[in-house]
Design a protein around this motif. Structure first.
Motif, PDB file in Angstrom:
ATOM      1  N   THR A 255       0.834  -1.207   0.000  1.00  0.00           N
ATOM      2  CA  THR A 255       0.000   0.000   0.000  1.00  0.00           C
ATOM      3  C   THR A 255       0.866   1.253   0.000  1.00  0.00           C
ATOM      4  N   LEU A 256       1.942   1.232   0.763  1.00  0.00           N
ATOM      5  CA  LEU A 256       2.855   2.379   0.813  1.00  0.00           C
ATOM      6  C   LEU A 256       3.474   2.633  -0.553  1.00  0.00           C
ATOM      7  N   MET A 257       3.814   1.569  -1.273  1.00  0.00           N
ATOM      8  CA  MET A 257       4.383   1.710  -2.614  1.00  0.00           C
ATOM      9  C   MET A 257       3.382   2.346  -3.573  1.00  0.00           C
ATOM     10  N   ALA A 258       2.121   1.975  -3.432  1.00  0.00           N
ATOM     11  CA  ALA A 258       1.088   2.555  -4.289  1.00  0.00           C
ATOM     12  C   ALA A 258       0.958   4.056  -4.034  1.00  0.00           C
ATOM     13  N   ARG A 259       0.952   4.444  -2.767  1.00  0.00           N
ATOM     14  CA  ARG A 259       0.877   5.869  -2.423  1.00  0.00           C
ATOM     15  C   ARG A 259       2.108   6.615  -2.933  1.00  0.00           C
ATOM     16  N   ALA A 260       3.265   5.999  -2.768  1.00  0.00           N
ATOM     17  CA  ALA A 260       4.510   6.632  -3.216  1.00  0.00           C
ATOM     18  C   ALA A 260       4.526   6.799  -4.727  1.00  0.00           C
ATOM     19  N   THR A 261       3.962   5.837  -5.441  1.00  0.00           N
ATOM     20  CA  THR A 261       3.901   5.924  -6.895  1.00  0.00           C
ATOM     21  C   THR A 261       3.116   7.151  -7.338  1.00  0.00           C
ATOM     22  N   ALA A 262       1.967   7.364  -6.697  1.00  0.00           N
ATOM     23  CA  ALA A 262       1.150   8.535  -7.026  1.00  0.00           C
ATOM     24  C   ALA A 262       1.915   9.820  -6.741  1.00  0.00           C
ATOM     25  N   GLY A 263       2.655   9.837  -5.646  1.00  0.00           N
ATOM     26  CA  GLY A 263       3.437  11.025  -5.314  1.00  0.00           C
ATOM     27  C   GLY A 263       4.559  11.269  -6.299  1.00  0.00           C
ATOM     28  N   GLU A 264       5.214  10.200  -6.737  1.00  0.00           N
ATOM     29  CA  GLU A 264       6.339  10.328  -7.664  1.00  0.00           C
ATOM     30  C   GLU A 264       5.909  10.866  -9.031  1.00  0.00           C
ATOM     31  N   ILE A 265       4.722  10.505  -9.472  1.00  0.00           N
ATOM     32  CA  ILE A 265       4.265  10.947 -10.802  1.00  0.00           C
ATOM     33  C   ILE A 265       3.291  12.120 -10.703  1.00  0.00           C
ATOM     34  N   ASN A 266       3.150  12.653  -9.470  1.00  0.00           N
ATOM     35  CA  ASN A 266       2.297  13.827  -9.246  1.00  0.00           C
ATOM     36  C   ASN A 266       0.877  13.596  -9.746  1.00  0.00           C
ATOM     37  N   ALA A 267       0.295  12.486  -9.322  1.00  0.00           N
ATOM     38  CA  ALA A 267      -1.051  12.117  -9.757  1.00  0.00           C
ATOM     39  C   ALA A 267      -1.988  12.031  -8.559  1.00  0.00           C
ATOM     40  N   ALA A 268      -3.267  12.179  -8.818  1.00  0.00           N
ATOM     41  CA  ALA A 268      -4.270  11.984  -7.763  1.00  0.00           C
ATOM     42  C   ALA A 268      -4.252  10.517  -7.340  1.00  0.00           C
ATOM     43  N   PHE A 269      -4.570  10.279  -6.080  1.00  0.00           N
ATOM     44  CA  PHE A 269      -4.534   8.909  -5.557  1.00  0.00           C
ATOM     45  C   PHE A 269      -5.892   8.526  -4.998  1.00  0.00           C
ATOM     46  N   PHE A 270      -6.433   7.418  -5.489  1.00  0.00           N
ATOM     47  CA  PHE A 270      -7.714   6.906  -5.015  1.00  0.00           C
ATOM     48  C   PHE A 270      -7.485   5.492  -4.477  1.00  0.00           C
ATOM     49  N   SER A 271      -7.724   5.319  -3.195  1.00  0.00           N
ATOM     50  CA  SER A 271      -7.580   4.008  -2.571  1.00  0.00           C
ATOM     51  C   SER A 271      -8.969   3.415  -2.353  1.00  0.00           C
ATOM     52  N   VAL A 272      -9.180   2.228  -2.888  1.00  0.00           N
ATOM     53  CA  VAL A 272     -10.507   1.602  -2.858  1.00  0.00           C
ATOM     54  C   VAL A 272     -10.479   0.370  -1.962  1.00  0.00           C
ATOM     55  N   GLY A 273     -11.350   0.370  -0.962  1.00  0.00           N
ATOM     56  CA  GLY A 273     -11.495  -0.779  -0.082  1.00  0.00           C
ATOM     57  C   GLY A 273     -12.793  -1.508  -0.351  1.00  0.00           C
ATOM     58  N   LEU A 274     -12.921  -2.694   0.210  1.00  0.00           N
ATOM     59  CA  LEU A 274     -14.118  -3.508  -0.020  1.00  0.00           C
ATOM     60  C   LEU A 274     -15.389  -2.778   0.397  1.00  0.00           C
ATOM     61  N   HIS A 275     -15.318  -2.059   1.510  1.00  0.00           N
ATOM     62  CA  HIS A 275     -16.518  -1.403   2.034  1.00  0.00           C
ATOM     63  C   HIS A 275     -17.032  -0.310   1.098  1.00  0.00           C
ATOM     64  N   GLN A 276     -16.176   0.175   0.208  1.00  0.00           N
ATOM     65  CA  GLN A 276     -16.590   1.212  -0.725  1.00  0.00           C
ATOM     66  C   GLN A 276     -17.260   0.645  -1.967  1.00  0.00           C
ATOM     67  N   VAL A 277     -17.190  -0.650  -2.146  1.00  0.00           N
ATOM     68  CA  VAL A 277     -17.731  -1.278  -3.353  1.00  0.00           C
ATOM     69  C   VAL A 277     -18.896  -2.222  -3.044  1.00  0.00           C
ATOM     70  N   LEU A 278     -18.700  -3.109  -2.102  1.00  0.00           N
ATOM     71  CA  LEU A 278     -19.695  -4.151  -1.862  1.00  0.00           C
ATOM     72  C   LEU A 278     -20.975  -3.590  -1.262  1.00  0.00           C
ATOM     73  N   ASP A 279     -22.106  -4.070  -1.769  1.00  0.00           N
ATOM     74  CA  ASP A 279     -23.415  -3.635  -1.302  1.00  0.00           C
ATOM     75  C   ASP A 279     -24.339  -4.836  -1.265  1.00  0.00           C
ATOM     76  N   MET A 280     -25.269  -4.843  -0.313  1.00  0.00           N
ATOM     77  CA  MET A 280     -26.157  -5.984  -0.161  1.00  0.00           C
ATOM     78  C   MET A 280     -27.221  -6.070  -1.261  1.00  0.00           C
ATOM     79  N   TYR A 281     -27.483  -4.949  -1.951  1.00  0.00           N
ATOM     80  CA  TYR A 281     -28.523  -4.943  -2.976  1.00  0.00           C
ATOM     81  C   TYR A 281     -27.950  -5.270  -4.350  1.00  0.00           C
ATOM     82  N   ILE A 282     -28.659  -6.085  -5.093  1.00  0.00           N
ATOM     83  CA  ILE A 282     -28.205  -6.540  -6.401  1.00  0.00           C
ATOM     84  C   ILE A 282     -28.011  -5.353  -7.346  1.00  0.00           C
ATOM     85  N   GLY A 283     -26.851  -5.309  -7.961  1.00  0.00           N
ATOM     86  CA  GLY A 283     -26.553  -4.266  -8.937  1.00  0.00           C
ATOM     87  C   GLY A 283     -25.898  -3.026  -8.356  1.00  0.00           C
TER      88      GLY A 283
END
Length: 243
Positions: free
Chosen positions: A12-40
């Motif tokens: 995870t630290l390498m991913a953050r460092a990569t964004a910093g090295e190339i001066n890019a926005a960084f979006f970290s996605v966890g399971l709780h941000q995607v999974l939902d109990m409702y279909i679709g």
């Protein structure tokens, strides 16, 4: 790119460092941000995350525990899980997916559970092994954990030599355990007790490398389920294959 290796080794630290090295926005996605109990709903959430990253390009879109979102469809009993995987595949390299300026990074402790469709060119086509830190890296990590702590007889190089196979998280555990020992001693004496080199050396013996269990499992996959050569780096690290 898909980063894989033992837990606590800095993926995870390498991913953050990569964004910093190339001066890019960084979006970290966890399971709780995607999974939902409702279909679709899970598919909709995943699509919105990709759209947000595309609008913010250049950007790094990082998926932690990728094997949970990109699991092998042969292991799934419910169609809902397969639909989410299909959506993920489509977002990465579908006909309507324009990912220019978007670097998609994944991290996993179990790459052998990732669906094979994710590992073809255009998706996670670069698979990078992140091993435990070597002696020089462990020494630098130890120095970082030592900052701001009351220490006596502190020798970072000595701790680094004693901690072969330790992850960054294991090294932190050494300091946590030594700190607890110093606090216990301070409570007995009624005065502040610094963390000594002996306390750290003792903690190094008591803390067991968490990477060993991972390598036991990884070794089996690297030896017997490695037709594509994805896990050759693991065999090289274990000394079972020449580089």
């Amino acid at each position: 790119m898909l980063l894989y290796g033992p837990p606590g080794c800095g993926k995870t630290l390498m991913a953050r460092a990569t964004a910093g090295e190339i001066n890019a926005a960084f979006f970290s996605v966890g399971l709780h941000q995607v999974l939902d109990m409702y279909i679709g709903e899970s598919e909709q959430k995943l699509h919105k995350i990709f759209e947000l990253a595309r609008k913010s390009a250049p950007a790094v879109l990082f998926f932690d525990e990728t094997d949970a979102l990109a699991a092998d469809r042969r292991d799934l009993r419910h169609s809902a899980g397969r639909n989410l995987i299909n959506q993920f595949l489509s977002e990465m390299d579908g006909a309507n997916s324009a990912n220019d300026g978007l670097l998609i990074l994944g991290a996993t402790n179990a790459p052998w559970h990732v669906d094979g469709a994710f590992l073809r060119p255009g998706r996670f086509d670069r698979i990078i092994f992140v091993p435990p830190p070597d002696t020089a890296a462990r020494e630098e990590i130890v120095k970082i954990h030592a900052k701001g702590k009351p220490l006596v007889d502190f020798d970072a190089a000595d701790i680094a030599k004693r901690s072969d196979g330790f992850s960054g998280a294991d090294l932190r555990a050494i300091f946590d355990q030594a700190t607890e020992a110093a606090l216990a001693e301070a409570m007995k004496k009624g005065s502040m007790i610094p963390i000594s080199g002996k306390m750290l050396a003792k903690a190094t013996k008591e803390v067991k490398p968490s990477t060993r269990k991972w390598f036991e499992s990884a070794k089996n996959h690297a030896l017997y389920a490695n037709q594509s050569g994805f896990y050759d780096d693991v065999l090289v690290y274990l000394g079972l294959k020449k580089q």
